[in-house]
Design an enzyme around this catalytic site. Structure first.
Site, mmCIF file in Angstrom:
data_model
loop_
_atom_site.group_PDB
_atom_site.id
_atom_site.type_symbol
_atom_site.label_atom_id
_atom_site.label_comp_id
_atom_site.label_asym_id
_atom_site.label_seq_id
_atom_site.Cartn_x
_atom_site.Cartn_y
_atom_site.Cartn_z
ATOM 1 N N HIS A 95 -28.112 124.724 105.182
ATOM 2 C CA HIS A 95 -27.067 124.800 106.201
ATOM 3 C C HIS A 95 -27.636 124.790 107.621
ATOM 4 C CE1 HIS A 95 -23.142 125.673 107.829
ATOM 5 N NE2 HIS A 95 -23.594 126.757 108.444
ATOM 6 N N SER B 103 -21.671 123.982 112.299
ATOM 7 C CA SER B 103 -21.000 125.070 111.585
ATOM 8 C C SER B 103 -19.705 125.454 112.294
ATOM 9 C CB SER B 103 -21.955 126.257 111.439
ATOM 10 O OG SER B 103 -21.492 127.155 110.459
ATOM 11 N N ASP C 77 -26.990 122.467 101.248
ATOM 12 C CA ASP C 77 -26.225 123.484 101.985
ATOM 13 C C ASP C 77 -25.518 124.417 101.000
ATOM 14 O OD1 ASP C 77 -24.463 124.945 103.637
ATOM 15 O OD2 ASP C 77 -24.214 123.259 105.010
#
Length: 337
Positions: free
Chosen positions: A306, A148, A278
């Site tokens: 995610h 991320s 995601d």
């Protein structure tokens, strides 16, 4: 029944009841303390040691296992509002002979939080480079993993400091420019337009908002007890003003597309891992990266959102180990047990 026997049972029952009652009381009254103890216990069980290192007056907190050897060291960068311990679920499945380093990103957990710090992606890249220099981790090129926000930083780091990195794993990284916005990004833009920055979905302040965030970030629907949700919120609330400042910085024009702007400069072998479901960062980002990074391979995980590291830790570890083996020792087809 003999009185001594009765006394023995009373004492034994009391001895057992005290820790049980203490645990129940802690669970009900101080769930955040239990969460901290949980991470401490897990680090200890996995052999991860916590250390601090300083660059001038700036402190970095990190955990590590093993020592540098003939295999590349592995540096792991966590995501927004997380901490070094988020990698423990993956560390559990990584070989003991790997040198692992998990660092708290700038402003997170035990790493210095300064109002003067540059929290942009490039600013964070420079901080992580200071950390690498402090540990002399780049005496030999290392493998860099980021997820991320940490994936954004990892990718830009590989572009800025190519001689430091021998290979790269990007797990659903931020920092890419998409042709169309997904629902999450559309919602963020609506909040931005209305100046309602107090309601960022990734910065919960109630158990209900925490539950919504977990559902946003995960494909698997976890049934989390209310007390645990409260504990997770209690741990985060003191830091929410910082998280809000950081979030607004990394989605600003300066940082929003940092990885996109630098991905063509990444020359090391790169592994791209993404959850197919995601909802935060669309899986099409994997193709964007693969088309720009020549020496890359894509792994899309079915039934995964995610939070790849949390949802599929064993699979993530296996993919990383197999990738390292294929890149750094092609003759070795070692598999995870």
């Amino acid at each position: 029944m003999d009185l001594d026997v009765v006394n023995m049972f009373v004492i034994a029952g009391g001895t057992l009841a005290i820790p049980i009652l203490a645990f129940v009381a802690s669970f009900l009254l101080w769930p955040s303390a239990l969460i901290r103890i949980y991470y401490w216990y897990w680090r200890r069980t996995l052999g991860m040691q916590v250390r601090y290192v300083h660059h001038e007056d700036y402190q970095f907190c990190y955990s590590f296992r093993g020592r540098p050897g003939h295999k590349p060291s592995v540096l792991m960068l966590h995501g927004f509002s997380a901490h070094k311990d988020m990698w423990l679920s993956v560390v559990k499945f990584l070989p003991k002979n790997l040198h692992l380093v998990c660092v708290d990103m700038p402003g997170h957990e035990g790493t210095t939080r300064s109002s003067l710090d540059d929290l942009s992606i490039v600013g964070q890249v420079k901080r992580i480079h200071q950390f690498v220099e402090c540990l002399k981790l780049n005496k030999k090129p290392f493998h860099l993993i980021g997820t991320s926000m940490g994936g954004n930083v990892a990718g830009v780091y590989a572009a800025y400091y190519p001689s430091d990195v021998c290979s790269l794993s990007l797990v659903c990284p931020a920092g890419l420019q998409y042709s169309t916005d997904n629902r999450f990004v559309q919602r963020l833009k609506e909040l931005e337009d209305s100046a309602a920055t107090q309601k960022i979905p990734l910065i919960p302040s109630t158990p209900e908002e925490m539950s919504e965030m977990l559902q946003l970030c995960s494909y698997v629907r976890f049934k989390v007890p209310q007390q645990i949700l409260q504990g997770l919120v209690d741990v985060r609330i003191p830091h929410n003003s910082f998280y809000r400042k950081l979030f607004l910085e990394i989605v600003s024009e300066k940082s929003r597309y940092s990885l996109h702007e630098n991905m063509d400069k990444i020359k090391v072998p790169t592994q791209i891992i993404w959850g197919k479901q995601d909802q935060v960062l669309d899986v099409s980002g994997a193709d964007i990266l693969a088309k720009s990074i020549t020496n890359s391979q894509v792994e899309v995980l079915e039934n995964c959102g995610h939070s790849v590291v949390m949802e599929r830790p064993r699979k993530t570890a296996k993919l990383v180990v197999d990738f390292l083996a294929s890149v750094h020792n092609p003759d070795n087809n070692k598999k995870l047990n």
